[in-house]
Every structure is written in structure tokens, then in C-alpha cells.
Design a protein around this motif. Structure first.
Motif, short mmCIF file in Angstrom:
data_model
loop_
_atom_site.label_atom_id
_atom_site.label_comp_id
_atom_site.label_asym_id
_atom_site.label_seq_id
_atom_site.Cartn_x
_atom_site.Cartn_y
_atom_site.Cartn_z
N MET A 1 0.85 -1.25 0.24
CA MET A 1 -0.07 0.24 -0.04
C MET A 1 0.80 1.23 0.05
N ASP A 2 0.54 2.40 -0.76
CA ASP A 2 1.36 3.31 -0.83
C ASP A 2 1.19 4.26 0.36
N GLU A 3 2.15 4.90 0.83
CA GLU A 3 1.96 5.79 1.96
C GLU A 3 1.78 7.22 1.44
N HIS A 4 0.51 7.81 2.22
CA HIS A 4 0.31 9.29 1.68
C HIS A 4 1.13 10.23 2.83
N VAL A 5 2.26 10.34 2.50
CA VAL A 5 2.81 11.56 3.53
C VAL A 5 3.30 12.55 2.62
N TYR A 6 2.73 13.70 2.78
CA TYR A 6 3.14 14.92 2.06
C TYR A 6 4.03 16.10 2.80
N LYS A 7 4.51 16.75 2.00
CA LYS A 7 5.47 17.98 2.46
C LYS A 7 4.47 18.96 2.10
N ILE A 8 4.34 20.18 2.69
CA ILE A 8 3.91 21.28 2.26
C ILE A 8 4.70 22.53 2.12
N VAL A 9 4.63 23.38 1.24
CA VAL A 9 5.36 24.32 1.00
C VAL A 9 4.37 25.34 0.60
N GLU A 10 4.82 26.67 0.98
CA GLU A 10 3.83 27.91 0.84
C GLU A 10 4.53 28.86 -0.61
N LEU A 11 3.59 28.85 -1.51
CA LEU A 11 4.03 29.70 -2.76
C LEU A 11 3.24 30.87 -2.76
N VAL A 12 3.76 31.98 -3.40
CA VAL A 12 2.84 33.21 -3.98
C VAL A 12 3.19 33.27 -5.44
N GLY A 13 2.14 33.41 -5.97
CA GLY A 13 2.11 33.72 -7.53
C GLY A 13 1.35 35.03 -7.67
N SER A 14 1.58 35.38 -8.99
CA SER A 14 1.10 36.83 -9.16
C SER A 14 0.85 36.78 -10.73
N SER A 15 0.07 37.72 -11.08
CA SER A 15 -0.29 38.01 -12.66
C SER A 15 -0.93 39.11 -12.78
N GLU A 16 -0.86 39.72 -13.96
CA GLU A 16 -1.36 40.85 -14.20
C GLU A 16 -2.83 40.71 -14.88
N THR A 17 -3.01 39.32 -15.32
CA THR A 17 -4.28 38.96 -16.11
C THR A 17 -5.38 38.53 -15.16
N SER A 18 -5.10 37.27 -14.12
CA SER A 18 -6.43 36.91 -13.44
C SER A 18 -5.58 36.11 -12.20
N ILE A 19 -6.64 35.73 -11.29
CA ILE A 19 -6.19 34.91 -10.20
C ILE A 19 -5.90 33.47 -10.77
N GLU A 20 -6.62 33.01 -11.46
CA GLU A 20 -6.20 31.65 -12.12
C GLU A 20 -5.09 31.81 -12.56
#
Length: 71
Positions: A1-20
Motif C-alpha cells: 500500500m502506498d504511503e500518503h505522506v506529504y510535505k507542504i510548502v507555501e507559494l505566492v503567485g502573481s499575474s496581471e491577467t487573473s487569479i487563475e
């Protein structure tokens, strides 16, 4: 069975177009150096206003990736 262990990082994205587009920018860039990205969560949305118009969108994301063996 695969272990489901995650590492979490914080990212900041920017755009002049949209949130998406800001989200895509952050994930696209992070995937160049982080392997096994699996999910993201938008934790904050903000923007820059100039002369009464939205000029820039910015999002803060938490992104999770699975750890490789030995990490």
C-alpha cells in the motif's frame, strides 16, 4: 500500500491577467524544482489597485507533494 505522506510548502503567485493565471504561474514555477506535486489550496487572495483599476492579482497557496523514499 502506498504511503500518503506529504510535505507542504507555501507559494505566492502573481499575474496581471487573473487569479487563475496567478495560481498557474505559482504551480508551473514550483513544478520546475519540486517533484511529485499533488495538490494546492488557495489560502489568500489579494491584488494591487492603481487609478481605480486592478493592476495585479496575487495568491498565496499551500502546495503539497509526496516525499520520495528516504526523505
Amino acid at each position: 500500500m502506498d504511503e500518503h505522506v506529504y510535505k507542504i510548502v507555501e507559494l505566492v503567485g502573481s499575474s496581471e491577467t487573473s487569479i487563475e493565471d496567478a495560481i498557474q504561474t505559482a504551480i508551473r514555477r514550483a513544478s520546475q524544482t519540486l517533484r511529485n506535486l499533488r495538490w494546492f489550496e488557495v489560502v489568500q487572495t489579494r491584488g494591487h489597485v492603481k487609478d481605480g483599476e486592478v493592476r495585479h492579482y496575487q495568491v498565496v497557496l499551500k502546495a503539497g507533494f509526496t516525499l520520495e523514499a528516504g526523505e
